[in-house]
Design a protein around this motif. Structure first.
Motif: not given
Length: 171
Positions: A112-138
């Protein structure tokens, strides 16, 4: 019934096209329902009620409240889980729910604390975490847009229900 269908659509602040898209219909069909030129089938009535959480009794007769009363937390959680399991990534979602089910109270607090930090913009996603895949097909883009549209629609329904409950308390 035609005036009540229009009232549902207006209460949810939807255009005829948005309403039609939500029930898998055409805009001009919704217009004919609202004008009373044709009556929706029992299947369409059921779909309207299910999609927008409208009371079937109210839609058919005008009696009672427009929206069904909010579900119990257990029923709502079951509905959310069922919705989550639809579409892509169902296996991942199942594993995630399984992991969440095994958390102890301390782990829930940390999450809960971690999610609140993410939602509040206080915590960056760790650099080793992959970015969500962007949709590629229509098709993937269309699915992503549809998920977002459904999320917005759910928020409108909740807001309308809240407003409806407050109005009934006053009246």
């Amino acid at each position: 019934m035609h005036t009540r269908i229009k009232k549902v659509r207006k209460t949810l602040d939807l255009t005829q096209q948005e309403f039609a898209d939500s029930i898998g219909s055409k805009r001009n069909t919704v217009a004919t329902y609202e004008l009373g030129r044709i009556a929706p089938s029992a299947a369409v009535i059921s779909l309207i009620c299910k999609t927008f959480n409208v009371s079937e009794r109210w839609l058919r007769t005008g009696e009672g409240e427009m929206f069904n009363q909010p579900q119990s937390r257990k029923d709502e959680i079951q509905r959310i889980v069922e919705q989550m399991m639809e579409g892509r990534k169902a296996e991942f979602k199942y594993r995630l729910i399984s992991v969440l089910n095994r958390l102890d109270e301390d782990q829930w607090g940390a999450l809960e604390d971690y999610l609140r930090e993410i939602l509040d913009g206080r915590s960056a996603v760790p650099e080793q975490a992959p970015l969500p895949a962007k949709p590629e097909t229509e098709q993937e883009i269309d699915q992503e847009v549809e998920r977002y549209r459904q999320q917005l629609l759910s928020e409108k329904i909740r807001a309308a229900q809240t407003s409806s409950v407050k109005e009934s308390d006053v009246g």
